[in-house]
Structures are given as structure tokens and as C-alpha cells.
Design an enzyme around this catalytic site. Structure first.
Site, PDB file in Angstrom:
ATOM      1  N   ASN A  61      -1.706 -10.660   8.391  1.00  0.00           N
ATOM      2  CA  ASN A  61      -2.529  -9.566   8.687  1.00  0.00           C
ATOM      3  C   ASN A  61      -3.891 -10.123   8.030  1.00  0.00           C
ATOM      4  O   ASN A  61      -4.342 -10.696   7.135  1.00  0.00           O
ATOM      5  CB  ASN A  61      -2.152  -8.345   7.778  1.00  0.00           C
ATOM      6  CG  ASN A  61      -3.100  -7.273   7.802  1.00  0.00           C
ATOM      7  OD1 ASN A  61      -3.595  -6.622   8.820  1.00  0.00           O
ATOM      8  ND2 ASN A  61      -4.068  -7.102   6.832  1.00  0.00           N
ATOM      9  N   GLU A  62      -4.996 -10.082   9.021  1.00  0.00           N
ATOM     10  CA  GLU A  62      -6.277 -10.201   8.588  1.00  0.00           C
ATOM     11  C   GLU A  62      -6.586 -11.507   7.703  1.00  0.00           C
ATOM     12  O   GLU A  62      -7.103 -11.181   6.548  1.00  0.00           O
ATOM     13  CB  GLU A  62      -6.776  -8.984   8.056  1.00  0.00           C
ATOM     14  CG  GLU A  62      -6.962  -7.884   8.904  1.00  0.00           C
ATOM     15  CD  GLU A  62      -7.984  -6.784   8.324  1.00  0.00           C
ATOM     16  OE1 GLU A  62      -8.478  -7.092   7.240  1.00  0.00           O
ATOM     17  OE2 GLU A  62      -8.267  -5.657   8.999  1.00  0.00           O
ATOM     18  N   ASN A  93      -7.462  -5.803  14.692  1.00  0.00           N
ATOM     19  CA  ASN A  93      -7.973  -4.789  13.685  1.00  0.00           C
ATOM     20  C   ASN A  93      -9.393  -4.500  13.901  1.00  0.00           C
ATOM     21  O   ASN A  93     -10.271  -5.560  13.853  1.00  0.00           O
ATOM     22  CB  ASN A  93      -7.519  -5.117  12.334  1.00  0.00           C
ATOM     23  CG  ASN A  93      -6.030  -5.485  12.123  1.00  0.00           C
ATOM     24  OD1 ASN A  93      -5.425  -5.159  12.937  1.00  0.00           O
ATOM     25  ND2 ASN A  93      -5.804  -5.661  10.736  1.00  0.00           N
ATOM     26  N   HIS A  96      -2.578  -4.999 -11.835  1.00  0.00           N
ATOM     27  CA  HIS A  96      -2.198  -4.850 -13.295  1.00  0.00           C
ATOM     28  C   HIS A  96      -3.237  -5.364 -14.321  1.00  0.00           C
ATOM     29  O   HIS A  96      -3.033  -5.162 -15.586  1.00  0.00           O
ATOM     30  CB  HIS A  96      -0.746  -5.236 -13.515  1.00  0.00           C
ATOM     31  CG  HIS A  96       0.310  -4.706 -13.042  1.00  0.00           C
ATOM     32  ND1 HIS A  96       1.677  -5.056 -12.981  1.00  0.00           N
ATOM     33  CD2 HIS A  96       0.257  -3.320 -12.593  1.00  0.00           C
ATOM     34  CE1 HIS A  96       2.359  -4.124 -12.377  1.00  0.00           C
ATOM     35  NE2 HIS A  96       1.856  -2.868 -12.252  1.00  0.00           N
ATOM     36  N   ASP A 135       2.282   0.571  -7.991  1.00  0.00           N
ATOM     37  CA  ASP A 135       3.739   0.659  -8.700  1.00  0.00           C
ATOM     38  C   ASP A 135       4.534   1.690  -7.968  1.00  0.00           C
ATOM     39  O   ASP A 135       5.631   1.396  -7.569  1.00  0.00           O
ATOM     40  CB  ASP A 135       3.556   0.924  -9.950  1.00  0.00           C
ATOM     41  CG  ASP A 135       2.793  -0.225 -10.936  1.00  0.00           C
ATOM     42  OD1 ASP A 135       2.716  -1.371 -10.201  1.00  0.00           O
ATOM     43  OD2 ASP A 135       2.793  -0.092 -12.130  1.00  0.00           O
ATOM     44  N   HIS A 186       1.466  -8.933   4.690  1.00  0.00           N
ATOM     45  CA  HIS A 186       0.159  -8.208   4.461  1.00  0.00           C
ATOM     46  C   HIS A 186      -0.347  -8.177   3.174  1.00  0.00           C
ATOM     47  O   HIS A 186      -0.263  -7.270   2.210  1.00  0.00           O
ATOM     48  CB  HIS A 186       0.523  -6.945   4.895  1.00  0.00           C
ATOM     49  CG  HIS A 186      -0.820  -5.729   5.305  1.00  0.00           C
ATOM     50  ND1 HIS A 186      -1.066  -5.421   6.657  1.00  0.00           N
ATOM     51  CD2 HIS A 186      -1.795  -5.709   4.697  1.00  0.00           C
ATOM     52  CE1 HIS A 186      -1.952  -4.679   6.597  1.00  0.00           C
ATOM     53  NE2 HIS A 186      -2.639  -4.701   5.265  1.00  0.00           N
ATOM     54  N   ARG A 197       4.059   0.244  12.894  1.00  0.00           N
ATOM     55  CA  ARG A 197       3.554  -1.112  12.244  1.00  0.00           C
ATOM     56  C   ARG A 197       3.595  -1.158  10.735  1.00  0.00           C
ATOM     57  O   ARG A 197       3.070  -0.320  10.114  1.00  0.00           O
ATOM     58  CB  ARG A 197       2.125  -1.252  12.732  1.00  0.00           C
ATOM     59  CG  ARG A 197       1.839  -2.828  12.093  1.00  0.00           C
ATOM     60  CD  ARG A 197       0.436  -3.236  12.259  1.00  0.00           C
ATOM     61  NE  ARG A 197       0.016  -4.378  11.613  1.00  0.00           N
ATOM     62  CZ  ARG A 197      -1.148  -4.624  10.867  1.00  0.00           C
ATOM     63  NH1 ARG A 197      -2.186  -3.878  10.878  1.00  0.00           N
ATOM     64  NH2 ARG A 197      -1.082  -5.784  10.277  1.00  0.00           N
ATOM     65  N   GLN A 234       1.016  -1.269  -0.039  1.00  0.00           N
ATOM     66  CA  GLN A 234       0.261   0.056   0.238  1.00  0.00           C
ATOM     67  C   GLN A 234       0.828   1.348   0.019  1.00  0.00           C
ATOM     68  O   GLN A 234       0.329   2.395  -0.432  1.00  0.00           O
ATOM     69  CB  GLN A 234      -0.948  -0.154   1.165  1.00  0.00           C
ATOM     70  CG  GLN A 234      -2.031  -1.085   1.272  1.00  0.00           C
ATOM     71  CD  GLN A 234      -2.791  -1.158   2.326  1.00  0.00           C
ATOM     72  OE1 GLN A 234      -2.650  -1.809   3.309  1.00  0.00           O
ATOM     73  NE2 GLN A 234      -4.043  -0.450   2.042  1.00  0.00           N
ATOM     74  N   TYR A 284     -12.618  -1.731  13.220  1.00  0.00           N
ATOM     75  CA  TYR A 284     -13.004  -0.394  12.600  1.00  0.00           C
ATOM     76  C   TYR A 284     -14.616  -0.169  12.775  1.00  0.00           C
ATOM     77  O   TYR A 284     -15.082   1.215  12.858  1.00  0.00           O
ATOM     78  CB  TYR A 284     -13.066  -0.649  10.965  1.00  0.00           C
ATOM     79  CG  TYR A 284     -11.684  -0.414  10.436  1.00  0.00           C
ATOM     80  CD1 TYR A 284     -11.081   0.696   9.973  1.00  0.00           C
ATOM     81  CD2 TYR A 284     -10.588  -1.649  10.296  1.00  0.00           C
ATOM     82  CE1 TYR A 284      -9.874   0.869   9.674  1.00  0.00           C
ATOM     83  CE2 TYR A 284      -9.579  -1.548  10.053  1.00  0.00           C
ATOM     84  CZ  TYR A 284      -8.795  -0.380   9.746  1.00  0.00           C
ATOM     85  OH  TYR A 284      -7.633  -0.500   9.075  1.00  0.00           O
ATOM     86  N   GLU A 294      -4.961  -1.971  13.891  1.00  0.00           N
ATOM     87  CA  GLU A 294      -5.667  -1.230  13.081  1.00  0.00           C
ATOM     88  C   GLU A 294      -6.948  -0.710  13.717  1.00  0.00           C
ATOM     89  O   GLU A 294      -7.651  -1.111  14.294  1.00  0.00           O
ATOM     90  CB  GLU A 294      -6.064  -1.908  11.934  1.00  0.00           C
ATOM     91  CG  GLU A 294      -4.721  -2.107  10.949  1.00  0.00           C
ATOM     92  CD  GLU A 294      -5.430  -2.815   9.521  1.00  0.00           C
ATOM     93  OE1 GLU A 294      -6.166  -2.438   9.009  1.00  0.00           O
ATOM     94  OE2 GLU A 294      -4.293  -3.283   9.104  1.00  0.00           O
TER      95      GLU A 294
HETATM   96  C1  PNW Z   1      -7.770  -3.660   6.492  1.00  0.00           C
HETATM   97  N1  PNW Z   1     -14.063  -4.787   4.756  1.00  0.00           N
HETATM   98  O1  PNW Z   1      -8.583  -4.169   5.220  1.00  0.00           O
HETATM   99  C2  PNW Z   1      -6.325  -3.908   6.072  1.00  0.00           C
HETATM  100  O2  PNW Z   1      -5.778  -4.612   6.802  1.00  0.00           O
HETATM  101  C3  PNW Z   1      -5.842  -2.910   5.463  1.00  0.00           C
HETATM  102  O3  PNW Z   1      -4.638  -3.144   4.831  1.00  0.00           O
HETATM  103  C4  PNW Z   1      -6.755  -1.778   5.020  1.00  0.00           C
HETATM  104  O4  PNW Z   1      -6.043  -0.601   4.307  1.00  0.00           O
HETATM  105  C5  PNW Z   1      -7.487  -1.011   6.239  1.00  0.00           C
HETATM  106  O5  PNW Z   1      -8.333  -2.271   6.794  1.00  0.00           O
HETATM  107  C6  PNW Z   1      -8.749  -0.316   5.680  1.00  0.00           C
HETATM  108  O6  PNW Z   1      -9.584  -0.750   4.731  1.00  0.00           O
HETATM  109  C7  PNW Z   1     -10.090  -4.318   5.145  1.00  0.00           C
HETATM  110  O7  PNW Z   1     -14.530  -4.624   3.631  1.00  0.00           O
HETATM  111  C8  PNW Z   1     -10.415  -4.197   4.164  1.00  0.00           C
HETATM  112  O8  PNW Z   1     -14.757  -4.898   5.908  1.00  0.00           O
HETATM  113  C9  PNW Z   1     -11.869  -4.352   3.784  1.00  0.00           C
HETATM  114  C10 PNW Z   1     -12.711  -4.651   4.987  1.00  0.00           C
HETATM  115  C11 PNW Z   1     -12.009  -4.692   6.163  1.00  0.00           C
HETATM  116  C12 PNW Z   1     -10.922  -4.685   6.363  1.00  0.00           C
END
Ligand code: PNW
Length: 484
Positions: free
Chosen positions: A182-183, A323, A56, A68, A138, A93, A36, A325, A392
Site C-alpha cells: 500500500n502506498e 489511491n 506505544h 491496540d 499496509h 479491500r 487501523q 484524494y 482509496e
Molecule cells: C492513505 N498525506 O494514507 C492510507 O493508505 C490510509 O491508510 C489512510 O488512512 C488514508 O490514506 C487516509 O489518510 C495517506 O498526508 C496518509 O498526504 C497521508 C497522506 C496521504 C495518504
């Protein structure tokens, strides 16, 4: 009033007015990931990853954006570290790109330029007094291994073990906090169920579980290698990273409450329960077996761990990398048909957002600050992980410098993290916000901005500028309390 009463009275007033504090040794930081931010996709001997190939491929990413160049952190890492330092952050991180170290993913060839890059980055961080927290993987799987079956092939766990060992050897003298993966959940759902992220395989109802199985084995392998070969001399910690969102039942009826359990167990539990309790969550085992049978299979679509594997995977985490959100409301759906296997039908719920929650620029991200406190309590009770790092947590917008939406989000979520620490006695030791900088947001390209620092993707310099949220976060990190 007697003198004592007056004293007590003022004591209470002062106690209420003085803000709650994060623990003295709590680490505030920020996060990012190799694909990223780095760019340098084919620089100095780096091999191809499945994300290079996916991005790509025309039509896979918004505006056909690619990683890129991204933030050009391959060349500008010193600036990134200077920003972290300027903000007074104490942990960063980042992730290592597997094909930058091993171009084909296999141990026959080590790319010295890649090794130098990460050694330099780590040195720069340490010199600035910033702790590196390193993710080994990741999502940028070497393309060679993707072609060998990627996360559907159990032998990827062995390849991952070899790669992990090389990283522990190369960097382990300097790194004390590791996260192998990661995730896994996001890769398994979006890479192998719906196919909207790399490797883009819509293997509905099947890919996700095989992918989860291989991720669990790979994580456990990396932990065992560290535990057996490195722990005594390096003294670091290897944590398990997982995304756990919070789900509320939409009503109090038992169907919706069961739907809440399914949501937590297929989301968070599918990956965490094997690592902490040695097997899939029972709810998931029962549900996938039931549906597989009705669909005509003679076996469950969910792979079975052997007794030996259960022993091997159980207890393979030194801290929980959470993580988190967003939150959702869930409403149970009835089983309708058994003619095509899918995660959606295994889940059997509808998820929506509460109308009172604000919505980020990313479709899936809602503002529900108490959700993170709920998840911290859930993880703590179910997995008893010892230490937790929030690896995260963040908000997306369109990239404005005066990002008050992000400040509101971070203030709310951090307050709830603080309450989890102070009121619920949960051992959260660090927090790395997603993300340090605006970056390549996977299939959303550069349209979703998560950074506390703006990056100008139109300028060859990829100029970095602090946003309001960065200024605010700097004050929080200095005061170790939530400030206005
Ligand atoms: C995480 N969803 O990804 C990743 O670990 C990161 O790389 C990413 O940039 C960040 O969260 C923000 O999106 C996710 O659709 C991507 O629920 C998508 C989802 C959840 C986490």
C-alpha cells in the site's frame, strides 16, 4: 417538423435525461487496513509490528492513541461483513497483518490463529457474495524486520517474497485480487524523510530514495512469485498500488509547468514508472543527480537500478490500484542552497490549495473532484495499465452521522470516475471508498474520521452506525449511477 425529426428530437432529450451508468460488472466496495481496524495487537500469538512500537511511543500519535483495540475487527469481522452486505457492496479491500501470520516476519513460524482469522474473514465475504481484494502489506512491518533495517535494507524484498508466497499458498484459492504493497510513497516520505509516521526516521533527502528502491524490488518479487508459482493454478491478478494526487501549475509560465511535472514524477512516477517502464522517471534521475553533485556527493542520492533489476521490475503489475484524494496548485521555487539534502529542495515547489476548494478535517485534503479524472487520464496514458481499480478515495470529518460533506465529496469524485469511464474510455473496473468504518488514522489517532460507518470508540462494543453517506452510497451501488 417531420416524423423523423420529432423522433430524433425526443431521442436526444431522453438521452440527455437518462443518467450515465457505470458498467454492468463494475464493483462498488469499501476499504480498510489491518492496523487501523483489527485491534488484537498481541492476541493469539501475533508478533509486534513497527506500528505497535511507534504508537506505544509517547508523543508520536495525537492523544497517544493506539491501534491496540481500534474497531476490534479481529473479533467483530462478521459484523463488518454484514454491513458490507447490507450496503450491497461487492468488493472489500482489507490487508493482512504480516506479524499476525509470521510473528517475526520470517517463515520459520506460522501463527495458525492468524491464518484462521483471515480464512474465516474471506469465507464470510465469499458467502455474502463479496470479492476480497487483499493488500499484503499496509504499513505494519514486523518489528524484527524493522530492526534489520526495514525499508532501507534491500533484503526486505526477499523476506517480503517469502511472506507473499505463504499468503498466496494459504489464501490464493479464494483471492483473485492482490495488492502487495500500500502506498510506498507515503511510507517513504513520512516514514523515512520527515519521520512523522513509522518507523519515524527523519533521514532527509536520502531515506526516501532507498525506501522507494526497496519497495519497488519487493513489489516486483511478489509479482514474479505469483506469476511463476501461482498464476496458472489460481488465475488471480497482482496489481500495483500507489497514491497519485493531482497538481495544477499555479500559472502558465514554464517554471510552474515544470514544477507540475516534478510534482507528478516525484509523487506518482517515482514508484509507478519503475514498475511500468522499468526505471525511475528521467526528471527524477536528472534532478537528484544534479543536486547530489552540487551537494558534494560523488554519486546520486537516488539508487541506480542495474540492468538486471530493470528487466526484473519492468511490467510487474496486472492492474493499477489507485489511491487518490486531493489536488494542489504548485509554484516553482528557485534552487537556493546545497548545504543540506532534502526531498523538499529536490522538489523545489510550493504547494497550496485553490481558495475555492473546500477543506476536509485533515490538513492535506481538499475538495477538487476533477482531480481524479485528471489523474485517471494521466495514469492511463503514462502507464497503460489495462485495468484500474480506485482502491482509496474518501473524505475526513469529525465523525458526524449526517455527513453531508462526505456525500458531496463522494458524489463529485464518483461523477468524475464515471466521466473517465464513459467519456475518456478508461477501464476502471472497481472503486473501494476509504473507508468502510472510522478507524485509527495513523499519527492523527482517532481524531480524523474517514468512515461511511461510524464507530463508537468510547463503547467497548465499538458500536457501528451507518452515516448518511452509507445510505447514499448504497443507493449508488444499487442503481449503478450517481443519485441525489
Ligand atoms: C492513505 N498525506 O494514507 C492510507 O493508505 C490510509 O491508510 C489512510 O488512512 C488514508 O490514506 C487516509 O489518510 C495517506 O498526508 C496518509 O498526504 C497521508 C497522506 C496521504 C495518504
Amino acid at each position: 417538423m417531420g416524423a423523423l425529426k420529432v423522433l430524433v428530437f425526443f431521442g436526444v432529450i431522453v438521452g440527455c435525461l437518462s443518467a450515465k451508468q457505470f458498467p454492468e460488472n463494475f464493483l462498488f466496495g469499501a476499504a480498510g487496513a489491518s492496523y487501523q481496524i483489527e485491534g488484537g495487537w498481541d492476541a493469539d500469538g501475533k508478533g509486534l509490528s513497527m506500528w505497535d512500537v511507534f504508537a506505544h511511543t509517547p508523543g508520536k500519535i495525537k492523544n497517544n492513541d493506539t491501534g491496540d483495540v481500534a474497531c476490534d475487527s479481529y473479533n467483530k469481522y462478521k459484523e463488518d461483513v454484514a454491513i458490507l452486505k447490507q450496503l450491497g457492496l461487492k468488493v472489500y479491500r482489507f490487508s493482512i497483518s504480516w506479524p499476525r501470520i509470521l510473528p517475526k516476519g520470517i517463515p520459520t513460524e506460522i501463527n495458525q490463529a492468524g491464518v484462521d482469522y483471515y480464512r474465516n474473514l474471506i469465507k464470510e465475504l465469499k458467502d455474502a457474495g463479496i470479492e476480497p481484494l487483499v493488500t499484503l502489506y499496509h504499513w505494519d512491518l514486523p518489528q524484527h524486520l524493522a530492526e534489520l533495517g526495514g525499508w532501507l535494507n534491500p533484503r526486505i524484498a526477499d523476506y517480503f517474497g517469502d511472506y507473499a508466497r505463504i499468503c498466496f499458498e494459504l489464501f490464493g484459492d479464494q483471492v483473485k485480487y492482490w495488492l502487495p504493497l500500500n502506498e510506498p510513497g507515503t511510507t517513504c516520505v513520512h516514514g523515512y524523510e520527515t519521520g512523522d509516521l513509522a518507523p519515524g526516521l527523519p533521514l532527509s533527502g536520502e531515506g526516501i530514495y532507498q525506501c522507494a528502491y526497496v519497495h519497488v524490488l519487493a513489489h516486483a518479487k511478489a509479482w514474479h512469485i505469483y506469476n511463476d508459482e501461482f498464476r496458472s493454478k489460481q488465475g488471480g491478478k497482482v496489481g500495483f498500488n500507489n497514491v497519485c494526487f493531482w497538481f495544477y501549475p499555479k500559472s502558465n509560465n514554464s517554471e510552474d509547468i515544470e514544477a507540475q511535472t516534478r510534482a507528478m514524477e516525484f509523487g506518482c512516477g517515482l514508484y509507478a514508472n519503475p514498475i511500468y517502464n522499468g526505471d525511475w522517471p528521467q526528471v527524477v534521475i536528472d534532478r537528484v543527480a544534479y543536486r547530489s553533485k552540487k551537494e558534494g556527493y560523488s554519486f546520486s542520492r537516488l539508487p541506480t537500478f542495474t540492468e538486471e533489476e530493470k528487466q526484473y521490475i519492468n511490467g510487474t503489475s496486472d492492474y493499477y490500484g489507485l489511491n487518490m484524494y486531493t489536488s494542489y496548485l504548485v509554484e516553482a521555487l528557485a534552487d537556493e542552497s546545497f548545504d543540506s539534502p532534502s526531498l523538499e529542495q529536490d522538489l523545489a515547489y510550493n504547494s497550496t490549495a485553490d481558495p475555492s476548494w473546500a477543506h476536509s478535517a485533515s490538513e492535506w485534503l481538499n475538495l477538487d473532484p476533477p482531480g481524479i479524472r485528471n489523474v485517471l487520464n494521466y495514469v492511463n496514458e503514462k502507464y497503460n495499465p489495462g485495468e484500474i481499480v480506485v482502491t482509496e478515495n474518501g473524505w475526513s470529518d469529525n465523525g458526524e452521522l449526517d455527513d453531508q460533506g462526505r456525500v458531496t465529496y463522494l458524489k463529485g469524485y464518483l461523477s468524475n470516475v464515471l466521466d473517465a469511464i464513459v467519456e475518456d474510455s478508461i477501464n476502471v473496473i472497481a472503486y473501494t471508498t476509504w473507508s468502510l468504518m472510522d478507524n485509527f488514522e495513523w499519527n492523527q489517532g482517532y481524531t480524523q474520521k474517514f468512515g461511511i460507518v461510524q464507530v463508537d470508540f468510547d463503547s467497548p462494543n465499538r458500536t457501528r452506525t451507518l452515516k448518511s453517506s452509507a445510505e447514499w452510497y448504497k443507493r449508488v451501488a444499487a442503481a449503478k449511477e450517481i443519485v441525489d
